[in-house]
Design a protein around this motif. Structure first.
Motif, PDB file in Angstrom:
ATOM      1  N   VAL A  54      79.599 113.789   8.754  1.00  0.00           N
ATOM      2  CA  VAL A  54      78.908 112.895   7.821  1.00  0.00           C
ATOM      3  C   VAL A  54      78.345 111.711   8.585  1.00  0.00           C
ATOM      4  O   VAL A  54      79.040 111.108   9.400  1.00  0.00           O
ATOM      5  CB  VAL A  54      79.879 112.403   6.715  1.00  0.00           C
ATOM      6  CG1 VAL A  54      79.231 111.355   5.839  1.00  0.00           C
ATOM      7  CG2 VAL A  54      80.370 113.568   5.876  1.00  0.00           C
ATOM      8  N   ARG A  55      77.096 111.397   8.323  1.00  0.00           N
ATOM      9  CA  ARG A  55      76.506 110.178   8.886  1.00  0.00           C
ATOM     10  C   ARG A  55      76.728 109.047   7.894  1.00  0.00           C
ATOM     11  O   ARG A  55      76.725 109.249   6.690  1.00  0.00           O
ATOM     12  CB  ARG A  55      75.005 110.365   9.119  1.00  0.00           C
ATOM     13  CG  ARG A  55      74.695 111.445  10.134  1.00  0.00           C
ATOM     14  CD  ARG A  55      73.233 111.595  10.349  1.00  0.00           C
ATOM     15  NE  ARG A  55      72.566 111.862   9.065  1.00  0.00           N
ATOM     16  CZ  ARG A  55      71.259 111.880   8.881  1.00  0.00           C
ATOM     17  NH1 ARG A  55      70.450 111.649   9.887  1.00  0.00           N
ATOM     18  NH2 ARG A  55      70.740 112.129   7.708  1.00  0.00           N
ATOM     19  N   ARG A  56      76.922 107.856   8.408  1.00  0.00           N
ATOM     20  CA  ARG A  56      77.187 106.699   7.541  1.00  0.00           C
ATOM     21  C   ARG A  56      76.055 106.479   6.534  1.00  0.00           C
ATOM     22  O   ARG A  56      76.286 106.120   5.389  1.00  0.00           O
ATOM     23  CB  ARG A  56      77.401 105.445   8.392  1.00  0.00           C
ATOM     24  CG  ARG A  56      77.892 104.266   7.561  1.00  0.00           C
ATOM     25  CD  ARG A  56      78.531 103.200   8.383  1.00  0.00           C
ATOM     26  NE  ARG A  56      79.732 103.597   9.085  1.00  0.00           N
ATOM     27  CZ  ARG A  56      80.935 103.683   8.526  1.00  0.00           C
ATOM     28  NH1 ARG A  56      81.095 103.431   7.257  1.00  0.00           N
ATOM     29  NH2 ARG A  56      81.980 104.041   9.240  1.00  0.00           N
ATOM     30  N   CYS A  57      74.827 106.757   6.943  1.00  0.00           N
ATOM     31  CA  CYS A  57      73.691 106.550   6.042  1.00  0.00           C
ATOM     32  C   CYS A  57      73.663 107.562   4.891  1.00  0.00           C
ATOM     33  O   CYS A  57      72.931 107.373   3.922  1.00  0.00           O
ATOM     34  CB  CYS A  57      72.379 106.600   6.817  1.00  0.00           C
ATOM     35  SG  CYS A  57      72.013 108.201   7.562  1.00  0.00           S
ATOM     36  N   ASP A  58      74.462 108.622   4.970  1.00  0.00           N
ATOM     37  CA  ASP A  58      74.488 109.653   3.923  1.00  0.00           C
ATOM     38  C   ASP A  58      75.610 109.454   2.906  1.00  0.00           C
ATOM     39  O   ASP A  58      75.732 110.235   1.962  1.00  0.00           O
ATOM     40  CB  ASP A  58      74.627 111.044   4.550  1.00  0.00           C
ATOM     41  CG  ASP A  58      73.414 111.435   5.357  1.00  0.00           C
ATOM     42  OD1 ASP A  58      72.313 110.959   5.031  1.00  0.00           O
ATOM     43  OD2 ASP A  58      73.568 112.222   6.316  1.00  0.00           O
ATOM     44  N   ILE A  59      76.418 108.441   3.078  1.00  0.00           N
ATOM     45  CA  ILE A  59      77.577 108.238   2.205  1.00  0.00           C
ATOM     46  C   ILE A  59      77.157 108.092   0.745  1.00  0.00           C
ATOM     47  O   ILE A  59      77.757 108.699  -0.147  1.00  0.00           O
ATOM     48  CB  ILE A  59      78.412 107.024   2.666  1.00  0.00           C
ATOM     49  CG1 ILE A  59      79.100 107.353   3.986  1.00  0.00           C
ATOM     50  CG2 ILE A  59      79.435 106.621   1.610  1.00  0.00           C
ATOM     51  CD1 ILE A  59      79.844 106.182   4.604  1.00  0.00           C
ATOM     52  N   GLY A  60      76.126 107.311   0.465  1.00  0.00           N
ATOM     53  CA  GLY A  60      75.666 107.124  -0.920  1.00  0.00           C
ATOM     54  C   GLY A  60      75.222 108.436  -1.551  1.00  0.00           C
ATOM     55  O   GLY A  60      75.567 108.730  -2.702  1.00  0.00           O
ATOM     56  N   ASP A  61      74.472 109.245  -0.804  1.00  0.00           N
ATOM     57  CA  ASP A  61      74.020 110.531  -1.337  1.00  0.00           C
ATOM     58  C   ASP A  61      75.185 111.478  -1.591  1.00  0.00           C
ATOM     59  O   ASP A  61      75.216 112.192  -2.596  1.00  0.00           O
ATOM     60  CB  ASP A  61      73.029 111.199  -0.373  1.00  0.00           C
ATOM     61  CG  ASP A  61      71.720 110.451  -0.288  1.00  0.00           C
ATOM     62  OD1 ASP A  61      71.366 109.763  -1.268  1.00  0.00           O
ATOM     63  OD2 ASP A  61      71.056 110.551   0.761  1.00  0.00           O
ATOM     64  N   ILE A  62      76.137 111.492  -0.681  1.00  0.00           N
ATOM     65  CA  ILE A  62      77.307 112.367  -0.844  1.00  0.00           C
ATOM     66  C   ILE A  62      78.113 111.954  -2.067  1.00  0.00           C
ATOM     67  O   ILE A  62      78.522 112.794  -2.873  1.00  0.00           O
ATOM     68  CB  ILE A  62      78.169 112.344   0.432  1.00  0.00           C
ATOM     69  CG1 ILE A  62      77.413 113.026   1.574  1.00  0.00           C
ATOM     70  CG2 ILE A  62      79.513 113.008   0.200  1.00  0.00           C
ATOM     71  CD1 ILE A  62      78.029 112.821   2.938  1.00  0.00           C
ATOM     72  N   ALA A  63      78.348 110.660  -2.223  1.00  0.00           N
ATOM     73  CA  ALA A  63      79.104 110.173  -3.383  1.00  0.00           C
ATOM     74  C   ALA A  63      78.362 110.488  -4.677  1.00  0.00           C
ATOM     75  O   ALA A  63      78.959 110.901  -5.671  1.00  0.00           O
ATOM     76  CB  ALA A  63      79.352 108.666  -3.258  1.00  0.00           C
ATOM     77  N   ARG A  64      77.043 110.331  -4.680  1.00  0.00           N
ATOM     78  CA  ARG A  64      76.239 110.617  -5.879  1.00  0.00           C
ATOM     79  C   ARG A  64      76.309 112.098  -6.252  1.00  0.00           C
ATOM     80  O   ARG A  64      76.499 112.459  -7.411  1.00  0.00           O
ATOM     81  CB  ARG A  64      74.787 110.191  -5.626  1.00  0.00           C
ATOM     82  CG  ARG A  64      73.954 110.093  -6.872  1.00  0.00           C
ATOM     83  CD  ARG A  64      72.595 109.471  -6.598  1.00  0.00           C
ATOM     84  NE  ARG A  64      72.738 108.061  -6.178  1.00  0.00           N
ATOM     85  CZ  ARG A  64      72.602 107.621  -4.924  1.00  0.00           C
ATOM     86  NH1 ARG A  64      72.304 108.438  -3.948  1.00  0.00           N
ATOM     87  NH2 ARG A  64      72.751 106.345  -4.657  1.00  0.00           N
ATOM     88  N   ARG A  65      76.158 112.967  -5.251  1.00  0.00           N
ATOM     89  CA  ARG A  65      76.238 114.415  -5.524  1.00  0.00           C
ATOM     90  C   ARG A  65      77.633 114.813  -6.003  1.00  0.00           C
ATOM     91  O   ARG A  65      77.761 115.673  -6.864  1.00  0.00           O
ATOM     92  CB  ARG A  65      75.888 115.212  -4.266  1.00  0.00           C
ATOM     93  CG  ARG A  65      74.419 115.421  -4.069  1.00  0.00           C
ATOM     94  CD  ARG A  65      74.193 116.425  -2.972  1.00  0.00           C
ATOM     95  NE  ARG A  65      74.969 116.046  -1.785  1.00  0.00           N
ATOM     96  CZ  ARG A  65      74.460 115.811  -0.597  1.00  0.00           C
ATOM     97  NH1 ARG A  65      73.183 115.930  -0.393  1.00  0.00           N
ATOM     98  NH2 ARG A  65      75.235 115.453   0.394  1.00  0.00           N
ATOM     99  N   HIS A  66      78.654 114.190  -5.429  1.00  0.00           N
ATOM    100  CA  HIS A  66      80.032 114.495  -5.823  1.00  0.00           C
ATOM    101  C   HIS A  66      80.266 114.176  -7.300  1.00  0.00           C
ATOM    102  O   HIS A  66      80.908 114.941  -8.019  1.00  0.00           O
ATOM    103  CB  HIS A  66      81.013 113.709  -4.952  1.00  0.00           C
ATOM    104  CG  HIS A  66      82.422 113.795  -5.408  1.00  0.00           C
ATOM    105  ND1 HIS A  66      83.166 114.927  -5.267  1.00  0.00           N
ATOM    106  CD2 HIS A  66      83.219 112.890  -6.015  1.00  0.00           C
ATOM    107  CE1 HIS A  66      84.382 114.726  -5.768  1.00  0.00           C
ATOM    108  NE2 HIS A  66      84.433 113.487  -6.236  1.00  0.00           N
ATOM    109  N   VAL A  67      79.742 113.055  -7.755  1.00  0.00           N
ATOM    110  CA  VAL A  67      80.006 112.609  -9.124  1.00  0.00           C
ATOM    111  C   VAL A  67      79.006 113.179 -10.131  1.00  0.00           C
ATOM    112  O   VAL A  67      79.374 113.676 -11.187  1.00  0.00           O
ATOM    113  CB  VAL A  67      80.006 111.062  -9.188  1.00  0.00           C
ATOM    114  CG1 VAL A  67      80.132 110.587 -10.626  1.00  0.00           C
ATOM    115  CG2 VAL A  67      81.116 110.503  -8.335  1.00  0.00           C
TER     116      VAL A  67
END
Length: 69
Positions: A54-67
């Motif tokens: 995981v790249r730090r810049c992708d954290i928001g996208d990952i959290a959004r997709r998860h929820v």
């Protein structure tokens, strides 16, 4: 000229208010889950993020997709 406003038969005002409140609660819970997921991923070090791909810049996208899917 008369205007008629009609609601679907069988749907009471109480039921519509309850449904609206339930929608607000679901939205609040999803927002809370997003914040928690984001916070947990953001707390990881760069090395730990690299280990899981995981790249730090992708954290928001990952959290959004998860929820939100």
């Amino acid at each position: 000229m008369a205007h008629v406003i009609s609601a679907p038969a069988g749907v009471s005002l109480t039921a519509r208010i309850h449904a609206a409140f339930a929608g607000v609660v679901v939205s609040w819970m999803k927002a809370r889950d997003f914040q928690q997921t984001f916070k947990e991923l953001d707390a990881l070090t760069d090395h730990e993020l690299y280990d899981i791909g995981v790249r730090r810049c992708d954290i928001g996208d990952i959290a959004r997709r998860h929820v939100y899917g």
